[in-house]
Design an enzyme around this catalytic site. Sequence first.
Site, PDB file in Angstrom:
ATOM      1  N   CYS A   1     -14.266  -3.351   2.622  1.00 19.85           N
ATOM      2  CA  CYS A   1     -13.913  -4.584   1.919  1.00 19.85           C
ATOM      3  C   CYS A   1     -14.870  -5.701   2.344  1.00 19.85           C
ATOM      4  O   CYS A   1     -15.557  -5.594   3.365  1.00 19.85           O
ATOM      5  CB  CYS A   1     -12.458  -4.950   2.178  1.00 19.85           C
ATOM      6  SG  CYS A   1     -12.174  -5.954   3.642  1.00 19.85           S
TER       7      CYS A   1
ATOM      8  N   CYS B   1     -13.768   0.150   7.093  1.00 18.80           N
ATOM      9  CA  CYS B   1     -13.343  -0.373   5.800  1.00 18.80           C
ATOM     10  C   CYS B   1     -14.557  -0.969   5.106  1.00 18.80           C
ATOM     11  O   CYS B   1     -15.461  -1.481   5.763  1.00 18.80           O
ATOM     12  CB  CYS B   1     -12.279  -1.438   6.032  1.00 18.80           C
ATOM     13  SG  CYS B   1     -11.759  -2.290   4.546  1.00 18.80           S
TER      14      CYS B   1
ATOM     15  N   ASP C   1      12.813 -13.920  -6.074  1.00 14.48           N
ATOM     16  CA  ASP C   1      13.920 -13.239  -5.403  1.00 14.48           C
ATOM     17  C   ASP C   1      15.015 -14.276  -5.161  1.00 14.48           C
ATOM     18  O   ASP C   1      14.806 -15.488  -5.305  1.00 14.48           O
ATOM     19  CB  ASP C   1      13.430 -12.569  -4.108  1.00 14.48           C
ATOM     20  CG  ASP C   1      14.388 -11.472  -3.639  1.00 14.48           C
ATOM     21  OD1 ASP C   1      15.472 -11.326  -4.235  1.00 14.48           O
ATOM     22  OD2 ASP C   1      14.048 -10.771  -2.665  1.00 14.48           O
TER      23      ASP C   1
ATOM     24  N   CYS D   1     -14.503  -6.820   6.080  1.00 13.04           N
ATOM     25  CA  CYS D   1     -14.967  -5.866   7.097  1.00 13.04           C
ATOM     26  C   CYS D   1     -16.467  -5.599   6.981  1.00 13.04           C
ATOM     27  O   CYS D   1     -17.095  -5.139   7.933  1.00 13.04           O
ATOM     28  CB  CYS D   1     -14.184  -4.567   6.994  1.00 13.04           C
ATOM     29  SG  CYS D   1     -12.426  -4.817   7.295  1.00 13.04           S
TER      30      CYS D   1
ATOM     31  N   ASP E   1      22.033 -10.005  -5.175  1.00 11.91           N
ATOM     32  CA  ASP E   1      22.649  -8.715  -4.869  1.00 11.91           C
ATOM     33  C   ASP E   1      23.162  -8.726  -3.436  1.00 11.91           C
ATOM     34  O   ASP E   1      22.862  -9.620  -2.659  1.00 11.91           O
ATOM     35  CB  ASP E   1      21.633  -7.575  -5.077  1.00 11.91           C
ATOM     36  CG  ASP E   1      20.305  -7.840  -4.385  1.00 11.91           C
ATOM     37  OD1 ASP E   1      19.854  -9.010  -4.378  1.00 11.91           O
ATOM     38  OD2 ASP E   1      19.711  -6.898  -3.844  1.00 11.91           O
TER      39      ASP E   1
END
Length: 629
Positions: free
Chosen positions: A285, A283, A98, A288, A133
């Site tokens: 994952c 969760c 960016d 977790c 931008d």
Amino acid sequence: MMFYISCPSGLVFEIKKRDGLARIGILELPHGKVETPALMPVINPKIELIPPRDMEGMGAQMFITNSYIIMGSAELRERAVEEGIHRVLGTYRPVMTDSGAFQGHIYGKVRTDNMEVLGFQRDLGVDIATILDMFSEPYFTEKEARHSVEETYRRGKEACKNLPDIYLAGPVQGGVYEELRTESAMLMSSLPFAIHPIGGVVPLMENYRYGDLVKVIISSKKGLDPSRPVHLFGAGHPMLFPLAALLGCDLFDSSSYAKYAYDNRLMFPWGTEKLENMEYLPCTCPVCSKYTAKELRKMPEKKRHRLIALHNLYVSFAELRRIKEAIRKGNLWEMVEQRARTRPELLDALRTILKYGDYLERFEPRTRRSTFLYSGWESLERPGIKRAARDAERIATETPRKVLPEAERPYSRTYADLLKEKKSFAVNSPFGLVPMELDSTYPFGQSIFPEIPDKEVVENIEERERGALQDIPEEDIDRDIEQVRAIAKFQFGDEGATLLLKGEISVIKSKKTGKIRNVFVDGEHVLSLRAEDGFYTLKIAGGRRLLEAKYPRYRIVVSDGDEFIREGKNVFAKFVEDVDENLRPMDECIVVNKKDELLAVGQVILNREEALYFSKGVAVKVREGAKKA
Ligand code: GUN
Ligand code: ZN
């Protein structure tokens, strides 16, 4: 199905599957291929929270970092120019950078200019560089927003002219002004950019202004070249991925996974939870599964932040895999509706999307592989479903019919006894009035509703019932012929149905199911009926009949490749000259040359605007070539 899009920038973006505006694509970059929709984790070059290599193991295929921050640090700047961005970050996957426009949004100004920061990005060897931008704030007046659009375009022109050899990202700006967004998108699309981020949306996302976010995405998409990947700048919450993907966003970037972690917040597809308020971790994952909320709370801060960031990424990548699976199966609308029930602001986003049905409808296939599952009145407002309901109701009301109450599907089985009466019937279904003949056609024949209907559905049914349930006299009808005609009208419209079926109609039925398989007219095999969705496929004899329709109805016109197409080879977008604007993805069509001679019949993959923009890849899957007479 595979087709390639090659942008003027030379970037290859290959679409593998689509569902409306959503697509699974392959983006080919100097450091490798990326399958979209993809999430680019933001790497902070100053603080390593999770090594990129670990993120790659979790599903990250591409990263994004900020060239402006690197440029501002003497030590990092020198190393990055000397060693290149990939070594500094520790990844050999594609890296986008960016430009500092976001820092402009936060601090009010930046200490660089467009060409300086772009030259720096080029020197780092990045895969995609972003122009500087001008961020349009949502509170900007129209005049201010217009200024940011014009200045962004000016810098875009400058960048494309001076840096023709690298892939550039050309952001769309314009604040919350829809016409300005479309204009900005058209301006940026006119330049040879590789991808188009939609910029200036972070404040909308931070403030849960999802309805406005939807307006901004759709008005930007309207002006963008449909063959270029679209990146939703700063979208890093998995809660937003399904609806953004549905609207045709291909790339996301997230610093949120880290920012939320530093704040001890866990992301979920349904929202955000503070660790301090959690006792159970809902969760699966690895984080977790291994730790309890209490254990996470008691941990040293650094370790805890790292683990929460890992959880946030696991959840995000899993949501993207769900989206891809939904695109593949054709049920992304259902997923968005389900997710919309998790937060009122997401429901607003969905209801806002439905206001743009006229635009979205052009990308909606008439048939899908998945059964229509009703999840609320919004399901019936999906642009493709609304179109089907309207077309069915038109057929149901053009001649007198006896209207029957909604019943278990297939209606023809439930009402088998009644069908002995020589009358035409329609069912007052939740979709609207559906002719009995469309009983096995998508979505009517492939749909599931709750037995206990919503108030809105009951009200609509009752309203139609008033005055509709009168009886009609018997007449001489042939149910098979009626069905052949109704499906043809539904799929090809009145003109197509008349042309296809002019003459003496006969059918061949399946011995096993008793259902119509093939349709002959004056002895010619014109159409075949697919059992799965009750839609026709077109035969060459049918194609010849459609050729009688006024140009360019039903047509894909090609400039070249007659011989190949006649042999049954697919039509490449490169050769497409003109397309009937009424064709929708997956519709049956006829392929003709510029002399309007029939070359083949097939199935379109793209609608008109896509087929005209895409310069490579398949536009029509040819079923049957027309041998030279
Ligand atoms: N990051 C988040 N939003 C933006 C934006 O509008 N422009 C740029 N360059 N970066 C962003
Ligand atoms: Zn987790």
